[in-house]
Design an enzyme around this catalytic site. Structure first.
Site, PDB file in Angstrom:
ATOM      1  N   HIS A  82     -22.897  31.491 -17.804  1.00 30.47           N
ATOM      2  CA  HIS A  82     -21.871  30.417 -17.482  1.00 30.47           C
ATOM      3  C   HIS A  82     -20.697  31.158 -16.837  1.00 30.47           C
ATOM      4  CE1 HIS A  82     -23.177  26.705 -19.878  1.00 30.47           C
ATOM      5  NE2 HIS A  82     -24.101  27.510 -19.655  1.00 30.47           N
ATOM      6  N   ASP A 118     -32.866  30.320 -25.064  1.00 29.23           N
ATOM      7  CA  ASP A 118     -31.714  29.938 -24.244  1.00 29.23           C
ATOM      8  C   ASP A 118     -30.456  30.257 -24.968  1.00 29.23           C
ATOM      9  OD1 ASP A 118     -30.666  28.788 -22.068  1.00 29.23           O
ATOM     10  OD2 ASP A 118     -30.864  26.863 -22.767  1.00 29.23           O
ATOM     11  N   ASP A 137     -29.407  33.291 -18.448  1.00 25.86           N
ATOM     12  CA  ASP A 137     -29.282  31.846 -18.630  1.00 25.86           C
ATOM     13  C   ASP A 137     -29.919  31.174 -17.525  1.00 25.86           C
ATOM     14  OD1 ASP A 137     -28.927  29.349 -19.701  1.00 25.86           O
ATOM     15  OD2 ASP A 137     -26.641  29.216 -19.060  1.00 25.86           O
ATOM     16  N   HIS A 155     -35.365  26.460 -19.006  1.00 27.56           N
ATOM     17  CA  HIS A 155     -34.713  25.772 -17.842  1.00 27.56           C
ATOM     18  C   HIS A 155     -34.554  26.961 -16.674  1.00 27.56           C
ATOM     19  CE1 HIS A 155     -30.437  26.945 -18.235  1.00 27.56           C
ATOM     20  NE2 HIS A 155     -30.947  27.028 -19.519  1.00 27.56           N
ATOM     21  N   GLU A 168     -31.128  21.294 -17.129  1.00 30.09           N
ATOM     22  CA  GLU A 168     -30.437  21.641 -18.598  1.00 30.09           C
ATOM     23  C   GLU A 168     -28.973  21.659 -18.338  1.00 30.09           C
ATOM     24  OE1 GLU A 168     -29.071  23.888 -21.936  1.00 30.09           O
ATOM     25  OE2 GLU A 168     -28.756  24.288 -19.722  1.00 30.09           O
ATOM     26  N   GLU A 169     -28.474  22.274 -17.124  1.00 28.46           N
ATOM     27  CA  GLU A 169     -27.097  22.740 -17.087  1.00 28.46           C
ATOM     28  C   GLU A 169     -26.425  21.230 -16.591  1.00 28.46           C
ATOM     29  OE1 GLU A 169     -25.886  24.939 -18.091  1.00 28.46           O
ATOM     30  OE2 GLU A 169     -27.316  27.077 -17.729  1.00 28.46           O
ATOM     31  N   ASP A 171     -32.759  25.905 -13.729  1.00 27.94           N
ATOM     32  CA  ASP A 171     -31.456  25.717 -13.117  1.00 27.94           C
ATOM     33  C   ASP A 171     -30.315  26.387 -13.712  1.00 27.94           C
ATOM     34  OD1 ASP A 171     -31.467  24.094 -15.505  1.00 27.94           O
ATOM     35  OD2 ASP A 171     -29.913  22.910 -14.857  1.00 27.94           O
TER      36      ASP A 171
END
Length: 485
Positions: free
Chosen positions: A456, A208, A145, A106, A179-180, A108
């Site tokens: 994150h 991931d 990520d 991903h 995804e997030e 995003d």
């Protein structure tokens, strides 16, 4: 099938090319990190769309056939309707003699602002020397990520193309931009494409997640599921001077209910909750013994004084293999600074249970409801009790002895000179389970990020070493899977 000598000379050629082009690969990552593709905040949705277009162009430049699948739109809680980013379905190579590998990633990212505590601008990839000699870190939102790993895979494919080598495998790509924010629309797309796009796919690879250690590579073969619960008590706000001491207070009921869920050793007190957890086998116990895991380092990363358990094995078992229960908060209780002498009317406690394989979500829900109703009935309270499970995701487990993991292990040994740790993830990785359930193909998680990458969080990074060696790992994996298949 390749001989091992021709394979090792190919590896040398490929690795030399990757080393020689590492600054180009970092420049590409800088360009991707500069796009604020935050899928959580509505005002940045256009940036997510721009990021999807960039990724599609990059695949097309490789010679891949690229299909941007429109997923329509979704409505936010405030009524605003937003377009969903298209999902990229890409394809490169159709040789029936070769295995077909589908890569999921991903592009995003989680929200990030400099004032949140970043040392650098989160959307400017910045290279800084690490704490240890020879380590150079690349800081930026999405570096690990998941923009770094997605680009590393593309770089590996590009290397094979640039050297005009025979393609060891056929490539397929699934790249999303939500995804997030819960991968909205992805599962439906996978189901629709199961008999088309996925019909000739042999293996699915996801990169991931992170290693367990800062230095030792890992292969991930399982993750826990998650069941989230709301427990609600009460009716209307009252003054504590007028009613305190003569009524059943909803917050006291709720605290008693929450207190009944887990004891001080972390053991869940809901009857039957451990009944379907598989017994630990000797073979599995051995996997835990060889894992590199520094308790002190992990404790420092967490910022806690001590863990519930004293040994590496016990900690990893309780993080990956056994269910856990966490309490997240209470809605409706007064939480501002200062004091307000109110008896809150309606309070909602929020907790979740991370489940492991063989635990059935519907059974878990029934056990939780029965337990809470039983505790509540003993309080003889006239307040109303309501228990709901707004979210439930299942755990995922792969077979570490299949071809995919053998190829992954060999590729890691080739690039890093040591066998990987076989690890599980204590959190939930819905996408691994989703691909396995919908397509019935072998799924492997092949991380390239280190444990301290800070996905994150502020100052997210991937080291130059992991990004470049990770690119080599993916290329070595292509060769290994083509030999084993």
């Amino acid at each position: 099938v390749m001989s091992s000598s021709s394979s090792s000379s190919l590896e040398t050629q490929i690795f030399q090319y990757i080393d020689a082009h590492q600054n180009d690969f970092i420049k590409d990552l800088k360009e991707w990190v500069a796009v604020e593709s935050d899928s959580v905040q509505p005002h940045l949705r256009k940036e997510v769309m721009r990021m999807m277009a960039l990724a599609a162009d990059r695949l097309a430049a490789l010679g891949a056939t690229v299909n941007l699948v429109n997923l329509g739109s979704h409505q936010l809680p405030d009524g605003q309707v937003l377009p969903l980013p298209s999902v990229i379905l890409g394809e490169l190579g159709k040789d029936p003699q070769n295995p077909t590998i589908c890569f999921y990633g991903h592009v995003d990212v989680q929200p990030a602002k400099k004032e949140d505590g970043w040392n650098t601008d989160p959307y400017t990839l910045t290279e800084i020397n690490g704490g240890q000699l020879f380590i150079r870190n690349l800081y930026g939102r999405g570096a690990t990520d998941n923009k770094g790993p997605v680009l590393a895979w593309i770089n590996a494919v590009e290397t094979v193309r640039a050297l005009k080598l025979d393609m060891p495998v056929n490539f397929k790509f699934v790249i999303e931009g939500m995804e997030e924010a819960g991968s909205l629309g992805l599962e439906k797309l996978l189901e629709e494409e199961d008999q088309r796009f996925f019909s000739d796919v042999d293996y699915i690879v996801i990169s991931d997640n992170l290693w367990l250690s800062n230095k030792k590579p890992a292969l991930t073969y399982g993750s826990r599921g998650n069941a989230c619960f709301f427990v609600e008590c009460g009716s209307k706000d009252l003054h504590s001077g007028t009613f305190g001491g003569i009524i059943h207070e909803p917050l006291l009921d709720l605290i008693a209910l929450l207190d009944s869920l887990v004891d001080s050793t972390g053991h869940i007190q809901i009857p039957g909750i451990y009944d379907s957890v598989a017994a630990l086998t000797e073979e599995e116990r051995k996997l835990y013994k060889s894992i590199e895991f520094d308790l002190e380092e992990h404790r420092n990363n967490c910022g806690v004084k001590k863990f519930l358990y004293g040994t590496k094995e016990e900690i990893l078992l309780h993080l990956w293999r056994y269910p856990s229960l966490s309490i997240h908060g209470i809605e409706g209780a007064f939480h501002e600074p200062g004091i307000k002498t109110v008896i809150p009317a309606k309070v909602i406690g929020k907790f979740s249970i991370r489940q492991v394989p063989h635990m059935d979500l519907s059974v878990v829900k029934k056990q939780v409801v029965e337990h809470l109703e039983d505790v509540f009935s003993k309080r003889n309270s006239p307040n109303r009790l309501k228990v709901s499970m707004p979210l439930g995701t299942k755990p995922w487990l792969a077979d570490v002895n299949n071809l995919l993991y053998k190829a992954g292990r060999r590729a890691i040994k080739t690039v890093f000179g040591e066998d990987p740790d076989f690890i599980r993830d204590g959190s939930t990785i819905p996408v691994a389970r989703m691909f396995q359930t919908v397509t019935h193909k072998s799924v492997m998680m092949l991380p390239i990020g280190a444990a301290d990458d800070g996905e994150h969080s502020q100052n997210e990074k991937i080291s130059r070493h992991n990004y470049i060696e990770g690119t080599k790992l993916f290329a070595a994996f292509f060769l290994e899977i083509s030999k084993l298949h």
